[in-house]
Design a protein around this motif. Structure first.
Motif, PDB file in Angstrom:
ATOM      1  N   GLY A  42       0.776  -1.229   0.000  1.00 60.17           N
ATOM      2  CA  GLY A  42       0.000   0.000   0.000  1.00 60.17           C
ATOM      3  C   GLY A  42       0.812   1.286   0.000  1.00 60.17           C
ATOM      4  N   TRP A  43       2.087   1.194  -0.336  1.00 62.36           N
ATOM      5  CA  TRP A  43       2.877   2.416  -0.402  1.00 62.36           C
ATOM      6  C   TRP A  43       3.962   2.262  -1.469  1.00 62.36           C
ATOM      7  CZ3 TRP A  43       2.126   7.168   0.099  1.00 62.36           C
ATOM      8  CH2 TRP A  43       3.156   8.090   0.286  1.00 62.36           C
ATOM      9  N   ILE A  44       4.605   3.361  -1.788  1.00 65.63           N
ATOM     10  CA  ILE A  44       5.685   3.319  -2.779  1.00 65.63           C
ATOM     11  C   ILE A  44       7.002   3.672  -2.070  1.00 65.63           C
ATOM     12  CG2 ILE A  44       5.105   5.689  -3.540  1.00 65.63           C
ATOM     13  CD1 ILE A  44       6.017   4.800  -6.384  1.00 65.63           C
ATOM     14  N   TYR A  45       7.969   2.818  -2.222  1.00 62.21           N
ATOM     15  CA  TYR A  45       9.257   2.988  -1.540  1.00 62.21           C
ATOM     16  C   TYR A  45      10.341   3.229  -2.587  1.00 62.21           C
ATOM     17  CZ  TYR A  45       6.417   0.693   2.000  1.00 62.21           C
ATOM     18  OH  TYR A  45       5.408   0.387   2.863  1.00 62.21           O
ATOM     19  N   GLU A  46      11.355   3.985  -2.194  1.00 60.73           N
ATOM     20  CA  GLU A  46      12.483   4.191  -3.110  1.00 60.73           C
ATOM     21  C   GLU A  46      13.768   3.847  -2.386  1.00 60.73           C
ATOM     22  OE1 GLU A  46      10.462   7.873  -5.590  1.00 60.73           O
ATOM     23  OE2 GLU A  46      12.407   8.203  -4.619  1.00 60.73           O
ATOM     24  N   SER A  47      14.486   2.890  -2.921  1.00 59.97           N
ATOM     25  CA  SER A  47      15.790   2.593  -2.341  1.00 59.97           C
ATOM     26  C   SER A  47      16.747   3.656  -2.845  1.00 59.97           C
ATOM     27  CB  SER A  47      16.260   1.204  -2.765  1.00 59.97           C
ATOM     28  OG  SER A  47      15.497   0.246  -2.097  1.00 59.97           O
ATOM     29  N   ASN A  48      17.062   4.584  -1.980  1.00 57.52           N
ATOM     30  CA  ASN A  48      17.884   5.727  -2.358  1.00 57.52           C
ATOM     31  C   ASN A  48      18.374   6.330  -1.036  1.00 57.52           C
ATOM     32  OD1 ASN A  48      18.996   7.773  -3.954  1.00 57.52           O
ATOM     33  ND2 ASN A  48      17.194   9.085  -3.645  1.00 57.52           N
ATOM     34  N   CYS A  49      19.478   5.821  -0.539  1.00 57.45           N
ATOM     35  CA  CYS A  49      19.928   6.157   0.817  1.00 57.45           C
ATOM     36  C   CYS A  49      19.901   7.671   1.033  1.00 57.45           C
ATOM     37  CB  CYS A  49      21.335   5.621   1.044  1.00 57.45           C
ATOM     38  SG  CYS A  49      21.395   3.825   0.954  1.00 57.45           S
ATOM     39  N   SER A  50      19.143   8.111   2.023  1.00 58.96           N
ATOM     40  CA  SER A  50      18.885   9.545   2.196  1.00 58.96           C
ATOM     41  C   SER A  50      19.125   9.996   3.623  1.00 58.96           C
ATOM     42  CB  SER A  50      17.417   9.854   1.861  1.00 58.96           C
ATOM     43  OG  SER A  50      17.128   9.457   0.556  1.00 58.96           O
ATOM     44  N   ASP A  51      19.732  11.161   3.734  1.00 60.06           N
ATOM     45  CA  ASP A  51      19.913  11.789   5.043  1.00 60.06           C
ATOM     46  C   ASP A  51      18.684  12.667   5.269  1.00 60.06           C
ATOM     47  OD1 ASP A  51      20.773  13.297   7.244  1.00 60.06           O
ATOM     48  OD2 ASP A  51      21.890  14.690   5.970  1.00 60.06           O
ATOM     49  N   ASP A  52      17.660  12.086   5.858  1.00 65.23           N
ATOM     50  CA  ASP A  52      16.416  12.828   6.063  1.00 65.23           C
ATOM     51  C   ASP A  52      15.927  12.547   7.480  1.00 65.23           C
ATOM     52  OD1 ASP A  52      13.861  13.785   6.208  1.00 65.23           O
ATOM     53  OD2 ASP A  52      13.257  13.084   4.219  1.00 65.23           O
ATOM     54  N   PRO A  53      15.942  13.574   8.343  1.00 59.52           N
ATOM     55  CA  PRO A  53      15.576  13.332   9.744  1.00 59.52           C
ATOM     56  C   PRO A  53      14.069  13.340   9.995  1.00 59.52           C
ATOM     57  CG  PRO A  53      16.296  15.592   9.451  1.00 59.52           C
ATOM     58  CD  PRO A  53      16.382  14.943   8.104  1.00 59.52           C
ATOM     59  N   ASN A  54      13.279  13.506   8.951  1.00 63.96           N
ATOM     60  CA  ASN A  54      11.828  13.530   9.162  1.00 63.96           C
ATOM     61  C   ASN A  54      11.197  12.249   8.653  1.00 63.96           C
ATOM     62  OD1 ASN A  54      11.686  16.183  10.336  1.00 63.96           O
ATOM     63  ND2 ASN A  54      12.346  16.885   8.315  1.00 63.96           N
ATOM     64  N   HIS A  55      11.138  11.267   9.548  1.00 62.46           N
ATOM     65  CA  HIS A  55      10.672   9.940   9.123  1.00 62.46           C
ATOM     66  C   HIS A  55       9.148   9.892   9.193  1.00 62.46           C
ATOM     67  CE1 HIS A  55      14.741   8.557  11.045  1.00 62.46           C
ATOM     68  NE2 HIS A  55      14.913   9.423  10.072  1.00 62.46           N
ATOM     69  N   THR A  56       8.517  10.682   8.369  1.00 55.29           N
ATOM     70  CA  THR A  56       7.056  10.727   8.382  1.00 55.29           C
ATOM     71  C   THR A  56       6.511   9.756   7.334  1.00 55.29           C
ATOM     72  OG1 THR A  56       7.427  12.717   7.085  1.00 55.29           O
ATOM     73  CG2 THR A  56       6.684  13.016   9.334  1.00 55.29           C
ATOM     74  N   GLU A  57       5.225   9.481   7.469  1.00 57.23           N
ATOM     75  CA  GLU A  57       4.603   8.446   6.648  1.00 57.23           C
ATOM     76  C   GLU A  57       4.727   8.656   5.151  1.00 57.23           C
ATOM     77  OE1 GLU A  57       0.458   6.917   7.126  1.00 57.23           O
ATOM     78  OE2 GLU A  57       0.875   7.417   9.208  1.00 57.23           O
ATOM     79  N   GLU A  58       4.823   9.919   4.723  1.00 54.04           N
ATOM     80  CA  GLU A  58       4.824  10.153   3.277  1.00 54.04           C
ATOM     81  C   GLU A  58       6.197   9.970   2.649  1.00 54.04           C
ATOM     82  OE1 GLU A  58       5.257  12.559   5.380  1.00 54.04           O
ATOM     83  OE2 GLU A  58       6.049  14.383   4.468  1.00 54.04           O
ATOM     84  N   LYS A  59       7.212   9.691   3.492  1.00 56.12           N
ATOM     85  CA  LYS A  59       8.555   9.528   2.946  1.00 56.12           C
ATOM     86  C   LYS A  59       8.687   8.199   2.204  1.00 56.12           C
ATOM     87  CE  LYS A  59       9.850  13.447   4.002  1.00 56.12           C
ATOM     88  NZ  LYS A  59      10.622  13.982   5.089  1.00 56.12           N
ATOM     89  N   ARG A  60       9.590   8.184   1.236  1.00 58.89           N
ATOM     90  CA  ARG A  60       9.784   6.963   0.454  1.00 58.89           C
ATOM     91  C   ARG A  60      11.141   6.307   0.719  1.00 58.89           C
ATOM     92  NH1 ARG A  60       7.046   8.450  -5.385  1.00 58.89           N
ATOM     93  NH2 ARG A  60       5.052   9.073  -4.505  1.00 58.89           N
ATOM     94  N   SER A  61      12.055   7.085   1.304  1.00 57.51           N
ATOM     95  CA  SER A  61      13.398   6.534   1.544  1.00 57.51           C
ATOM     96  C   SER A  61      13.890   6.945   2.918  1.00 57.51           C
ATOM     97  CB  SER A  61      14.425   7.103   0.556  1.00 57.51           C
ATOM     98  OG  SER A  61      13.926   7.173  -0.739  1.00 57.51           O
TER      99      SER A  61
END
Ligand code: GLC
Length: 684
Positions: A80-99
């Protein structure tokens, strides 16, 4: 038993994720179809063109569930979601994130047909798991050079085990790394560290590690120690060891550009940094300002970078954490120039909505910009490869550099290492932590959900920043998070600069923290045994209920309880102000309620649904039928715990056997049969 088939498309890059040789099949790829779709692409200036998009396509059954994908947002069931394998420095692990920080391209479809798939591809990979259409999986790499592994077996667990064998044995840390660690970005000096240790010891809250964040370094230069703040570092490391504390310093990916700094100078001289298109060292910026990135995908450069850990090993250090290795780039020299120019041209204008948006975007898009990842190169086995093609291997390469160096420098001793970014294969060299989460209740639950997915992908030594890294924590959140964290192999309280201080002794319920962490120490005979068995047998330590009770319709949907090893089920509380929570028991179990390791209450419950009261100060877990949990009384540190007498908690109506794994915790003769002791319990 599982069956593995490999299909190769194009000219895949050898990622070294896999250790078993699987011959390439010539036939058709099963389950998936390779199809072409026409897609509308906009270039941002209202220009729209139709482009062809190739994808691998699978039609799901209505009841299909998808498990795996390692470090990611959302559920244990990834559908039920779309994920992207793309190592990311993103400190906001909210539901709409893909990586998030890792790229873990292994999943199992369980339902109408059950099979596993590993897509060994180091570039950006889009995994649409029922997002565009609810009953379709679409897999979209950037180019068609990849290895695909299809795994089959009788059960999901068989498939996972087959996969784990394929990718090789998981990393095993020293035993002290199962103790509790305190960390914070902002401990500046020796005295700060001493204050932390005193805070724990004075309050008799067990502690084995204090982490050193970037502040210990000289101007954020890797492998240096700030001599003003940490004069005579080796003596300080020794002083801490006498207190039974291991200091664990951070190492960042970027190497500061500075004349006279040996790591920088050597790297330039030997050509060990990543290059730009013109062949000059690529310039990015991270904590120290401008840096070069060591080319950890190049064998020689990796060796060189790894050998640098020696300077800290020589000063008595026995563990590290590798950070910013996506790699994170705050800005690149070339990009910054353009942005500053643009912003200057906007100076003093009467900016309308569009212009202010553009102004902001210019600044926000400086960090981790895809264009930057397309503008530097690695030298892999003599071939120049653009970074974005192998982006997801960088954290793996950095941690492998350390792991390979430790093998050489300390062949008989385990060294602690864990990383922020990772790819499957890195699990052989180190663990991972779950990155910069927040002090949010939802992240406590996310922590739980990620554990089995990570185990499926080989990452066993793992845990989240307990209490939350960003934002201000609260005492109840920290207590509840600890009650989950006591089961995770990596148990660390870590917080960001500027947030509320969250060392356990800062709060009023010191006794509760003492007892909760005491329970962790008390359970280490069990937790360590389960870890070692999972690593040595290619098994999972954290299991979704669905894997163990596949016939149970209720169990399949449970997303907030886990099995920890063979004997325990956990059901942590993850909502604020809750007195307890609903728990589903798929079979009769013994409820264990611990106010401390000395105050244990138990009660046998039949299969079914319950509301289980769980005060903030207590740990509750459940023992499965005919299972045993060895435990002991906690000490102030692990070594002290080990001296205590072993006892058994159990739920035995007939008889049970347990394999206890005990070794010295340092050396590497893991397979020695003398380490396994069989414990027996017979009902009276
Ligand atoms: C990154 C790390 C975090 C660390 C900080 C400063 O954000 O993920 O754990 O505290 O850098 O080094």
């Amino acid at each position: 038993m599982s069956k593995i088939r490999r299909f190769s498309i194009g000219n895949p890059i050898n990622t070294e994720a896999v250790v078993q040789k699987v011959p390439i099949e010539k036939g058709e790829l099963p389950y998936f179809e390779r199809i072409q779709q026409m897609e509308l692409k906009s270039d941002g200036d209202a220009q729209e063109t139709m482009v062809q998009r190739d994808e691998l396509w699978y039609r799901m059954g209505q009841e299909d569930r998808i498990y795996g994908l390692g470090e990611n947002v959302r559920g244990i069931n990834k559908r039920g979601w779309i994920y992207e394998s793309n190592c990311s420095d993103d400190p906001n692990h909210t539901e709409e994130k893909r990586s998030l920080y890792g790229a873990h391209n292994f999943f199992v479809v369980n339902g109408a047909q059950t099979f596993g798939m590993f897509i060994d591809y180091p570039g950006k990979l889009v995994l649409d798991m029922g997002y565009e259409r609810m009953d379709e999986i679409r897999i979209m790499p950037q180019d068609w050079n990849l290895d695909l592994y299809i795994l089959e077996g009788d059960t999901v667990l068989d498939i996972v085990k087959g996969f784990r064998k394929l990718i090789g044995r998981s990393y095993i840390p020293p035993k002290w790394a199962f103790g509790f660690g305190q960390s914070r970005w902002g401990y500046q000096t020796k005295e700060d560290i001493r204050t932390v240790v005193r805070g724990y010891r004075k309050n008799q809250i067990p502690l084995d590690m204090v982490y050193l964040d970037i502040d210990y370094m000289e101007e954020f230069k890797d492998f240096t120690v700030n001599q003003q703040r940490f004069p005579d570092f080796p003596a300080f490391v020794e002083e801490m060891k006498r207190e039974h504390i291991h200091l664990v310093p951070i190492i960042d990916a970027g190497v500061k550009i500075e004349e006279g700094y040996d790591v920088y100078e050597e790297g330039v001289k030997e050509g060990y940094f990543c290059k730009d298109q013109s062949g000059k060292e690529f310039v990015g910026a991270v904590w120290p300002g401008k840096v070069h990135f060591p080319d950890v995908l190049n064998r020689e450069a990796r060796k060189w970078f790894g050998r640098n850990y020696k300077s800290l090993l020589d000063q008595g250090i026995e563990g590290f954490w590798n950070d910013m290795n996506e790699p994170a780039i705050f800005y690149s020299e070339q990009n910054l120039e353009g942005v500053v120019k643009k912003l200057k041209s906007m100076k003093c204008q009467n900016m309308d909505m569009w212009e202010i948006f553009e102004f902001r975007d210019q600044v926000n898009e400086l960090a981790n910009n895809p264009e930057d990842y397309q503008s530097f190169y690695h030298n892999m086995e003599g071939k120049s490869i653009r970074h974005d093609k192998v982006h997801n291997l960088y954290g793996f390469g950095m941690t492998r550099a350390a792991g390979e160096a430790f093998e050489e420098l300390e062949p008989d001793k385990r060294i602690l290492i864990f990383s922020r970014s990772s790819y499957i294969g890195m699990h052989r060299y180190g663990g991972i932590w779950m990155g910069d989460n927040k002090s949010w209740w939802s992240h406590l639950l996310l922590n739980l959900k990620m554990l089995p997915s990570l185990n499926m992908c080989g990452f066993l030594y793992t845990g989240a920043d307990l209490g939350g890294f960003g934002a201000d924590t609260t005492e109840d959140l920290l207590l509840r998070w600890m009650a989950l964290g006591i089961f995770t192999p990596l148990m660390r309280n870590h917080a960001a600069l500027g947030t509320r201080e969250q060392e356990c002794y800062q709060f009023t319920r010191k006794e509760a923290f003492r007892n909760l962490i005491g329970v962790r120490y008390g359970l280490t005979p069990y937790l360590y045994s389960e870890y070692m068995k999972a690593a040595l047998r290619d098994e999972m330590m954290f299991l979704p209920l669905a894997f163990v009770y596949p016939e149970d319709e209720y169990a399949k949907d449970v997303e907030d309880q886990l099995l920890v090893g063979e004997s325990i089920m956990i059901a942590p509380v993850y909502t604020q102000n809750a007195r307890g929570r609903y728990v589903y028991l798929p079979e009769p179990m013994k409820l264990v309620r611990l106010a401390s390791m000395e105050q244990i209450q138990t009660e046998v419950l039949e299969q079914g649904h319950y509301y289980i009261e769980t005060p903030l100060e207590e740990v509750v877990f459940f023992i499965r039928p005919e299972k045993i949990v060895p435990y002991t009384q906690p000490g102030q540190y692990l070594e002290e715990t080990e001296e205590k007498e072993l006892k058994l908690l159990h739920f035995v109506t007939k008889s049970a056997e347990y394999e206890l794994y005990q070794d010295d915790g340092y050396s590497k003769d893991y397979e020695n049969p003398a380490h396994v002791k069989k414990l027996h319990v017979k009902a009276e």
